[in-house]
Design a protein around this motif. Structure first.
Motif, short mmCIF file in Angstrom:
data_model
loop_
_atom_site.label_atom_id
_atom_site.label_comp_id
_atom_site.label_asym_id
_atom_site.label_seq_id
_atom_site.Cartn_x
_atom_site.Cartn_y
_atom_site.Cartn_z
N UNK A 389 43.98 46.35 35.47
CA UNK A 389 43.67 46.80 36.83
C UNK A 389 44.36 48.13 37.11
N UNK A 390 43.57 49.07 37.58
CA UNK A 390 44.09 50.38 38.00
C UNK A 390 44.22 50.35 39.52
N UNK A 391 45.40 50.65 40.02
CA UNK A 391 45.66 50.63 41.46
C UNK A 391 45.96 52.06 41.91
N UNK A 392 45.19 52.55 42.88
CA UNK A 392 45.42 53.86 43.49
C UNK A 392 45.66 53.60 44.98
N UNK A 393 46.89 53.87 45.45
CA UNK A 393 47.26 53.57 46.83
C UNK A 393 47.95 54.79 47.44
N UNK A 440 31.10 46.49 33.80
CA UNK A 440 31.30 45.05 34.05
C UNK A 440 32.65 44.77 34.70
N UNK A 441 33.08 45.68 35.53
CA UNK A 441 34.35 45.51 36.24
C UNK A 441 34.14 45.18 37.71
N UNK A 442 35.25 45.16 38.46
CA UNK A 442 35.22 44.86 39.88
C UNK A 442 36.03 45.89 40.64
N UNK A 457 40.79 48.77 40.73
CA UNK A 457 39.70 48.77 39.76
C UNK A 457 40.07 47.85 38.61
N UNK A 458 39.32 46.77 38.44
CA UNK A 458 39.62 45.76 37.41
C UNK A 458 38.60 45.85 36.28
N UNK A 459 39.10 45.93 35.04
CA UNK A 459 38.24 46.03 33.86
C UNK A 459 38.65 44.95 32.85
#
Length: 463
Positions: A389-393, A440-442, A457-459
């Motif tokens: 999971x990529x987190x951009x905050x 195919x991610x979320x 972003x989840x892969x």
């Protein structure tokens, strides 16, 4: 084709359950009917009761009052045959005239297992004789020769079970034969419905028990195929229009940017004029980026953008995006922090590297564009449960719950609805969502722990 066997099992189950319930119901009704039709179901016990309650008073015999009332209620008569004389020495008042008053041993044997003049008789043993109890002619049926072969009795349970099994098999065969035509008609109907759900063209044979249903399925298929063809034509036309407009705008836009750049660098112009040229250049670049985004979004929407997936270390890809932004010398009011756990060195995924970098770049740029007063941007990669999971905050102005709901669920530029006069935002987020879905991610938009805006972003991880 799992549905047809399931339907057959359901039919067979209903048939077997119905058969068992009918057998139980019939047995219960038989028992109730028998009890209601036989108020005196134990005539042998009644005969013995009369013998026990027949009292001798001198040379006479007297029957107790309650037993006499019981005989009257069942319309029964009784006699007492003396052992010594074989004659009747006592009788009830209701004794038929045709009943003999003297008996032989053979007569006793006959009446014990059968009848006297058509009256069913039952015996009870007394001290000095035999009590014979008689009932109306149509009240009981007696089995005259109650003897059975021992093997028949011993094998009776096996025989009953065998007969029952044969009956069930015959019922099943009859049921299958009777419903085979229906089941044969059901199978193509089920196949047609499954094909409709997959948007495949269906043409069923319009004969048989379910011919009317087959006709409706064929009509539905024709309608869906027509709508699908029209939709593909509209999508192709829209994609071509977007691509054409994008191409046609680039040339004049390049000229505008070129001349505006010359004016921006022309020292002979006044400072105010040069600032206006700078604004033209900045807004032209923004228009160019929007056109590129729109073109990319269109290609992703209609699967026209090739996805060149390769095995990559997601941490290295995202770190490169952060480094590129830092090297761009962006305004000091915007800072970017890399928060990935140092112990996490690899997060293997199968991705198109350029598209993923574009997605994360859009998110970082989104935080910059929507926080004019500046903000801190935090980027990290998390590995958990075979998902990267990529987190951009950021800690900027964020968004309300209502805005979050719209961003997560409301379509953007590529979907038309009735609210065409309402300005839409978030083309950059739409591209991010399309890129992630293509892998195919979320994607999840939510409030950040820093009080601002956050996108996850989840892969799926590649093993």
């Amino acid at each position: 084709m799992k549905s047809v066997p399931k339907l057959i099992r359901r039919f067979v189950g209903i048939m077997l359950l119905s058969s068992v319930l009918l057998i139980i119901l019939n047995l219960a009704l038989l028992v109730i009917y028998t009890l209601n039709q036989a108020p005196n179901s134990s005539p042998w016990m009644t005969a013995q009761k009369v013998a026990d309650n027949l009292l001798q008073d001198g040379n006479e015999y007297v029957l107790t009052e309650d037993t006499e009332i019981e005989l009257q209620n069942t319309n029964a008569w009784a006699i007492f045959i003396d052992n010594a004389t074989m004659n009747v020495v006592w009788q009830t008042d209701t004794l038929p005239e045709t009943v003999p008053m003297s008996y032989t041993v053979s007569d006793i044997a006959s009446l014990t297992r059968g009848y006297i003049d058509g009256y069913p008789t039952f015996t009870g043993e007394a001290e000095n004789g035999l009590v014979v109890l008689g009932y109306p002619k149509d009240s009981f049926w007696k089995h005259m020769w109650p003897s059975w072969d021992y093997n028949v009795i011993a094998n009776l349970p096996k025989t009953v079970l065998s007969v029952l099994a044969i009956n069930i098999a015959l019922i099943f065969i009859i049921y299958v034969i009777a419903n085979s035509k229906l089941l044969k008609s059901v199978k193509p109907i089920v196949s047609g419905i499954q094909a409709l759900s997959a948007n495949e063209e269906v043409h069923l044979r319009e004969k048989g028990l379910l011919s009317e249903l087959a006709v409706n399925i064929n009509k539905t298929s024709d309608i869906l195929q027509t709508q699908s063809r029209q939709l593909r034509k509209k999508e192709t036309a829209r994609a071509n229009w977007i691509a054409g407009v994008s191409h046609d705008i680039r040339t004049p836009l390049s000229m505008v940017m070129g001349y505006a750049g010359q004016l921006e660098n022309d020292l002979q112009l006044s400072e105010d004029t040069r600032k206006k040229a700078t604004v033209i250049v900045r807004q032209s670049k923004r228009m160019r980026n929007l056109i590129n985004d729109l073109n990319l979004a269109s290609k992703l929407e209609y699967n026209m953008q090739p996805i060149n997936s390769e095995r990559q270390n997601l941490i290295a890809v995202i770190r490169q995006v952060v480094v590129d932004f830092i090297n761009m010398n962006i305004d000091e009011t915007y800072t970017i922090e890399w928060e990935t756990d140092e112990t996490l060195t690899a997060c293997p995924v199968c991705i198109d590297k350029d598209l993923i970098k574009r997605a994360v770049s859009n998110l970082i740029q989104n935080s910059i564009n929507h926080n004019e007063q500046g903000c801190h941007i935090f980027v990290r990669v998390i590995s958990e449960d075979k998902v990267c999971t990529v987190v951009v905050a950021d800690d900027g102005i964020g968004a309300t719950d209502e805005q979050m709901e719209k961003l997560n669920n409301t379509p953007h530029y590529m979907v038309c609805d009735e609210k065409t006069t309402e300005q839409r935002h978030g083309l950059g987020l739409l591209i991010v969502k399309q890129i992630i879905f293509a892998h195919n991610g979320k994607m999840l938009i939510q409030h950040s722990e820093y009080g601002g805006f956050e996108v996850d972003l989840s892969l799926p991880m590649t093993m």
